[in-house]
Motif scaffolding. Structure first.
Motif, mmCIF file in Angstrom:
data_model
loop_
_atom_site.group_PDB
_atom_site.id
_atom_site.type_symbol
_atom_site.label_atom_id
_atom_site.label_comp_id
_atom_site.label_asym_id
_atom_site.label_seq_id
_atom_site.Cartn_x
_atom_site.Cartn_y
_atom_site.Cartn_z
ATOM 1 N N UNK A 274 -7.119 -33.782 -2.283
ATOM 2 C CA UNK A 274 -7.081 -35.356 -1.199
ATOM 3 C C UNK A 274 -5.784 -35.355 -1.056
ATOM 4 N N UNK A 275 -5.482 -35.383 -2.153
ATOM 5 C CA UNK A 275 -4.229 -36.431 -1.875
ATOM 6 C C UNK A 275 -2.762 -35.671 -2.969
ATOM 7 N N UNK A 276 -1.686 -35.460 -2.624
ATOM 8 C CA UNK A 276 -0.459 -35.298 -3.126
ATOM 9 C C UNK A 276 -0.264 -33.699 -2.965
ATOM 10 N N UNK A 277 0.641 -33.135 -3.580
ATOM 11 C CA UNK A 277 0.522 -31.903 -3.472
ATOM 12 C C UNK A 277 0.984 -31.306 -4.856
#
Length: 70
Positions: free
Chosen positions: A6-9
């Motif tokens: 959902x968030x980040x890479x």
């Protein structure tokens, strides 16, 4: 099983490590015997135990008698 970032890479290595942990937890939960259900909390921690007793009168040391009436 579907996992969505959902968030980040995350890097492929980080994603693989997270997936390994999730799969290990799922396998452990599936292998647990059915009788290993979560136990009910102990009776001493029930809020009704404290409320059933008479509360201490206000004054010095009353806070100490709230859970250990004496």
């Amino acid at each position: 099983m579907v996992i969505k970032v959902v968030k980040g890479n995350p890097t492929p290595e980080e994603l693989a490590a997270a997936l390994a942990v999730v799969r290990a937890r799922a396998a452990a939960a599936a292998a647990a015997p059915p009788s290993a259900a979560p136990r009910a909390p102990a009776a001493w921690s029930a809020p009704s135990r404290v409320a059933a007793r008479r509360l201490p009168r206000p004054g010095p040391g009353a806070w100490g008698r709230t859970y250990w009436p004496g």
